[in-house]
Design a protein around this motif. Structure first.
Motif, PDB file in Angstrom:
ATOM      1  N   PHE A  81       0.855  -1.188   0.000  1.00  0.00           N
ATOM      2  CA  PHE A  81       0.000   0.000   0.000  1.00  0.00           C
ATOM      3  C   PHE A  81       0.884   1.229   0.000  1.00  0.00           C
ATOM      4  O   PHE A  81       2.005   1.215   0.483  1.00  0.00           O
ATOM      5  CB  PHE A  81      -1.001  -0.015   1.159  1.00  0.00           C
ATOM      6  CG  PHE A  81      -0.486  -0.576   2.442  1.00  0.00           C
ATOM      7  CD1 PHE A  81      -0.521  -1.938   2.683  1.00  0.00           C
ATOM      8  CD2 PHE A  81       0.041   0.255   3.422  1.00  0.00           C
ATOM      9  CE1 PHE A  81      -0.034  -2.464   3.872  1.00  0.00           C
ATOM     10  CE2 PHE A  81       0.521  -0.259   4.613  1.00  0.00           C
ATOM     11  CZ  PHE A  81       0.493  -1.623   4.833  1.00  0.00           C
ATOM     12  N   THR A 104     -13.286   3.407  -1.281  1.00  0.00           N
ATOM     13  CA  THR A 104     -11.931   2.959  -1.618  1.00  0.00           C
ATOM     14  C   THR A 104     -11.463   3.492  -2.977  1.00  0.00           C
ATOM     15  O   THR A 104     -10.294   3.362  -3.316  1.00  0.00           O
ATOM     16  CB  THR A 104     -11.818   1.417  -1.586  1.00  0.00           C
ATOM     17  OG1 THR A 104     -12.780   0.857  -2.482  1.00  0.00           O
ATOM     18  CG2 THR A 104     -12.027   0.890  -0.182  1.00  0.00           C
ATOM     19  N   ASP A 111      -5.527   4.630   1.584  1.00  0.00           N
ATOM     20  CA  ASP A 111      -4.507   3.698   1.096  1.00  0.00           C
ATOM     21  C   ASP A 111      -4.885   2.234   1.335  1.00  0.00           C
ATOM     22  O   ASP A 111      -4.525   1.362   0.570  1.00  0.00           O
ATOM     23  CB  ASP A 111      -3.156   3.988   1.752  1.00  0.00           C
ATOM     24  CG  ASP A 111      -2.630   5.363   1.366  1.00  0.00           C
ATOM     25  OD1 ASP A 111      -2.690   5.699   0.173  1.00  0.00           O
ATOM     26  OD2 ASP A 111      -2.190   6.106   2.264  1.00  0.00           O
ATOM     27  N   PHE A 112      -5.572   1.985   2.439  1.00  0.00           N
ATOM     28  CA  PHE A 112      -6.049   0.621   2.713  1.00  0.00           C
ATOM     29  C   PHE A 112      -7.186   0.678   3.733  1.00  0.00           C
ATOM     30  O   PHE A 112      -7.419   1.715   4.357  1.00  0.00           O
ATOM     31  CB  PHE A 112      -4.916  -0.290   3.196  1.00  0.00           C
ATOM     32  CG  PHE A 112      -4.311   0.120   4.502  1.00  0.00           C
ATOM     33  CD1 PHE A 112      -4.727  -0.468   5.693  1.00  0.00           C
ATOM     34  CD2 PHE A 112      -3.310   1.089   4.565  1.00  0.00           C
ATOM     35  CE1 PHE A 112      -4.173  -0.090   6.910  1.00  0.00           C
ATOM     36  CE2 PHE A 112      -2.748   1.472   5.770  1.00  0.00           C
ATOM     37  CZ  PHE A 112      -3.190   0.877   6.946  1.00  0.00           C
ATOM     38  N   LYS A 116      -8.768  -0.880  -2.820  1.00  0.00           N
ATOM     39  CA  LYS A 116      -7.507  -0.769  -2.081  1.00  0.00           C
ATOM     40  C   LYS A 116      -7.308  -2.047  -1.241  1.00  0.00           C
ATOM     41  O   LYS A 116      -8.275  -2.764  -0.973  1.00  0.00           O
ATOM     42  CB  LYS A 116      -7.556   0.452  -1.144  1.00  0.00           C
ATOM     43  CG  LYS A 116      -7.825   1.785  -1.844  1.00  0.00           C
ATOM     44  CD  LYS A 116      -6.597   2.365  -2.530  1.00  0.00           C
ATOM     45  CE  LYS A 116      -6.948   3.513  -3.486  1.00  0.00           C
ATOM     46  NZ  LYS A 116      -7.565   4.669  -2.856  1.00  0.00           N
TER      47      LYS A 116
END
Lengths: 474, 474
Positions: free
Chosen positions: B301, B376, B382-383, B417
């Motif tokens: 990520f 997402t 990012d995650f 993500k």
């Protein structure tokens, strides 16, 4: 004892309860939680279900409104929609209620102007009628001695831990996990938005409550910082205080605002305050439960010297690292003690240092019992930790080690120093069952059980620091 | 490819095996571990049980001595007593064996002068005969592709993790736990006292092994520091390296000496080296498994912005704290996205910030799916991390939340993500079963599963740091 104390004490011991908004149609609906719990706990006073639909619930007449309840009520647990909350307070006041608990969410924590006003109206109504409010947006009271609970599964036994929690979920987690490990509570209150009675009111009560020796707190923010600080100091001088502070960071503060409309405050300030007052400050609820378990079952140990006992070289090294990393020492077993040990066990010499890896030695209960006595009489040892880690064993070893661990747990009961036991869970179903059974045995034998090496070492560090500061404060 | 590589590769892929010292009388005896595992894995080459008593084992003729085996053997797994080890090596050499693995303990790790000499004699015999030694005092090789294992329960599937462990127990723990969570291994070797083939030899092999993309290490000490350091640097440039270093403290060093006769070395030096080489350095085996799981299932990520999704305000605050404490950020959901979300869900507004507490919203699969996609796609994330914590729920809530979590896990599969899921275990038997089932579902859906808030945040921190340094090293 003050008038305030008596009022709070009466709230924790209601004589009769109305369950306003309990559902009669769906037994799995969340509004049934309080009713079912009171039934499960066999609450001894009158119980009045209230629901506009009327009818019957578990053989009890359901009243269509609080007005219709015959005679007075002492306490009400409300699961009604937020907008009718002030009206319910007025009706409960007319029936002589001392306090009303609103489980109902949808007040100031939503951030809406209309509902913030609604919460203000609720506070005004309380003030006007003299009825005190618990909540809104909370689970209310769990008090085993008055047979009041918010979960059917909580322990019916009373203990010495008082717990004030701003989060219902975190309180349920803590009570369930702590109960299972043998920790019992005197009084718990989940306070949610705490628009009327707040953390300081309940803290003041718990300081005076003779049943409460340990005060646990989960707080996201406090309303009156100065008052709370003074009470926290008083509490810390008279009892053991353990506090988890939620929402220290930026998003955490945002989360607490939307969770319980709290202003979280700075982590650094809280850390410093807790250090100064010798308040134990675990980082999360898992550590809170670990600390409560330690306080319950380990008499204050004098120093940081630990004796580790368990099967497996690699596991022993890992456990040693967790303790040494936190400032504990493992005194090396002296030649004299080692010779004595070798006198009655068939042990390989290398296994008698500390950590003591018994997997290849001391397979008979008698010698293990004697070894533990000998080692814990030794003045260099302040406490003992045993461990069982089913995931590290091949099937061939598992049965042998399981028996040996059982034996160590029994031998630990002969220890002259406080003991703790770590039972790690494991992934496969068989091993999970074995770990569960082993943990149950440890709990049944009156010892603190932990679920990981790191968790045990961290809880013992927090309590060791507390014990040390307590002495220097005297 | 070097001659050394080919030799090691041949050792990991033996054509025939002698099981020297396997017990025929007691199926639960530990010496049966290797035999049972080879049978369970359906090792394809000839297998020769060797025991002075002779007889039969699982329909195989048991040879009274290595000499009696017809034809040559490629590899031997020995569970004989230490004192006859050199003699066994000579006999195996006569039969053409490339390597002999001694599971047998009782060598230099005991600290006795006589047995240290015995280990030296073993090394001399190896050198003289050309046979290479694995161990002594170890579990040897697990290599799914050659159907060689030291536990019947290890996965039969190959993966991309190579693992060198000085501790047999720690390797078993790691393999079992990682296997369950979907991590598979290319080659594992438990090296114990590593008197001949050591950590550097195996590390060199794994650097060249094309099946191995991630190299995991559990080390208590190294024999040739300079060589190991050079290899670690090479490894770190070509592959992802994860290392747990055991025995950093004073008693830890004592424990490693008695465990695998290692000199542990200073923690600070190892920390600095790992930082410099971008070697991921978890503190213990639990964190090692968490990191391997993260590396397996979470594509690198880009940053530290996380979206948290789960039921319960208090739990959301706690999870947020774990992430913020480790330098992660939770971007606040923008008004624009929030409006879009409100367009298709009946959600209460306050639940759409981040952390997202869905317990009172988005109860239908369709909207959850759309919400996850929308959130997402957002460049600030990012995650994603979801969670399920059965212990925090009353019975009334459990069923509802269980279904909702199931739905979130499914919706997470639509994420743009990387995602992770936390399934906390719980104390009561019912809730344990529910948590176990939920964790199984997460694993089956190809996501990384973690068992606590802190564990997830710590593993993701270690991997985020690794990803960041990797980019700056390029």
């Amino acid at each position: 004892m003050t008038g305030k104390y008596d009022l709070l004490d009466a709230i924790f011991h209601p004589k009769s309860i109305a369950f306003v908004g309990v559902t009669t149609s769906n037994p799995l609906h969340w509004t049934r939680t309080f009713w079912d719990s009171a039934r499960e706990f066999q609450f001894e006073g009158p119980m009045y279900p209230v629901n506009p639909r009327g009818g019957e619930l578990d053989g009890y007449k359901v009243y269509r409104s609080v007005d219709e309840i015959p005679g007075n009520i002492d306490y009400a647990i409300c699961t009604v929609s937020a907008k009718i909350a002030p009206e319910i307070v007025r009706k409960c006041a007319a029936k002589g209620a001392k306090a009303v608990h609103f489980c109902t969410a949808g007040f100031a924590e939503t951030g809406g102007a209309d509902v913030t006003e609604l919460q203000q109206e609720l506070v005004a109504t309380a003030s006007e009628t003299g009825v005190r409010i618990i909540g809104p947006n909370c689970m209310g009271i769990y008090c085993p001695e008055s047979r009041l609970s918010y979960d059917t599964c909580f322990s019916k036994q009373s203990g010495n831990v008082g717990f004030i929690s701003q989060s219902g979920g975190n309180s349920i987690y803590t009570i369930r996990e702590a109960n299972w490990r043998g920790v019992k509570f005197s009084k718990v209150v989940s306070i949610g938005n705490a628009c009327d009675l707040n953390e300081s009111d309940f803290l003041e009560y718990m300081i005076e409550d003779p049943q409460t020796r340990i005060i646990a707190l989960y707080l996201e923010g406090v309303r009156d910082g100065k008052r709370f600080r003074q009470l926290l100091e008083r509490a810390s001088l008279q009892k053991t205080v353990v506090m988890v502070k939620g929402g220290g960071g930026e998003a955490g503060a945002r989360a607490t605002a939307s969770h319980t409309a709290s202003l979280a405050g700075n982590d650094v300030i809280w850390d410093a305050l807790c250090r100064q007052l010798n308040v134990i400050k675990p980082k999360n609820m898992e550590e809170m439960v670990d600390v409560l378990t330690t306080l319950r079952f380990m008499p204050a140990f004098k120093g940081r010297n630990v004796l580790l006992v368990g099967p497996g070289g690699g596991a022993s090294v890992m456990l040693t690292d967790e303790f040494e990393r936190r400032g504990f020492k493992l005194p090396a077993v002296t030649d004299k003690i080692r010779e004595e040990l070798l006198g009655f066990s068939q042990a390989a010499g290398n296994m008698l240092l500390n950590p003591i890896d018994y997997s290849q030695s001391m397979q008979d209960p008698g010698s293990m019992h004697k070894a533990i006595q000998l080692l814990t009489k030794w003045k260099e040892v302040d406490f003992c930790v045993g461990f069982f880690r089913p995931s590290q064993m091949t099937n061939g070893f598992l049965d042998m080690v399981r028996k040996a661990d059982d034996m160590v747990n029994q031998a630990f009961s002969a220890s002259f120093k406080p003991v703790a036991y770590i039972v790690e869970s494991a992934v496969t179903a068989t091993r999970q069952a074995i770990a569960f059974e082993m943990a149950q045995k440890v709990v049944a034998s009156g010892k603190p059980v932990f679920y990981s090496f790191a968790a045990a070492a961290e809880a013992l560090r927090l309590v060791a620091d507390y014990n040390k500061r307590k002495i220097s404060r005297l």
